[in-house]
Scaffold this motif. Sequence first.
Motif, PDB file in Angstrom:
ATOM      1  N   GLU A 145       0.832  -1.204   0.000  1.00 30.66           N
ATOM      2  CA  GLU A 145       0.000   0.000   0.000  1.00 30.66           C
ATOM      3  C   GLU A 145       0.867   1.255   0.000  1.00 30.66           C
ATOM      4  N   ASP A 146       0.303   2.339  -0.517  1.00 31.84           N
ATOM      5  CA  ASP A 146       1.023   3.614  -0.522  1.00 31.84           C
ATOM      6  C   ASP A 146       1.209   4.128   0.898  1.00 31.84           C
ATOM      7  N   LYS A 194       6.262   2.011  -1.373  1.00 33.24           N
ATOM      8  CA  LYS A 194       5.092   1.382  -0.772  1.00 33.24           C
ATOM      9  C   LYS A 194       5.512   0.650   0.490  1.00 33.24           C
TER      10      LYS A 194
END
Length: 212
Positions: A39-40, A85
């Motif tokens: 995920e960012d 990320k």
Amino acid sequence: MLGQIPFFKELDQEELNQLEKISIIKKYKKGEFLFMEGEDSKWLHLLLKGSLKLYKTTPKGKEIFMHQLNAMNFVAELGNFENIKFPASALFVTSGEVLKIDYEKFYKDFLSNPQISVSIIKSLSQKLKIASDVLHQELVLSSEAKVAKFLTDHQDLFNTLKHVKIASILNITPETLSRTLAKFRAQELVDLDQNNKIINISETKLKNFFDN
């Protein structure tokens, strides 16, 4: 509340007000993800309450346990600083509370503060040690040493997870874990109740398996 956090205790009231504007507090339940691998990393996460399990997942879906993180700690801040990320997943093993800070604004307005910068450097240093420990566990430690280290370092996690999950974390078979625990019990290194929860352990003797 922000002024009570060790990382921010040297900030003046104006700076605390500025930090408040770019932050939110979110509560989590046991079993919820703070974030997942890949995920960012928009938010800088500071664990205020509770306990997190950090782990990576192989392409075949196998979990590699990295660390159990307790409050008060930044979580996976390397992802923020490297603008990548999140390199691992973070799962709550208890209920918890997290301060989420808009990292872009935090970087612009606060990282020039020497006190905060030093705190961040110390936190990153701790994370490097965690990564080193994971490599040491996988490349050097025997099965008995892995179990002994897990028992001494993560008693609450041992009491929370099923043994098949613990075996997966340690990259050993459930049978090996069962035999090792039976051996430790026979040697009076660990005492478990009927539900396999820890009653007492001999930390000093268990450390001899992995601390040489």
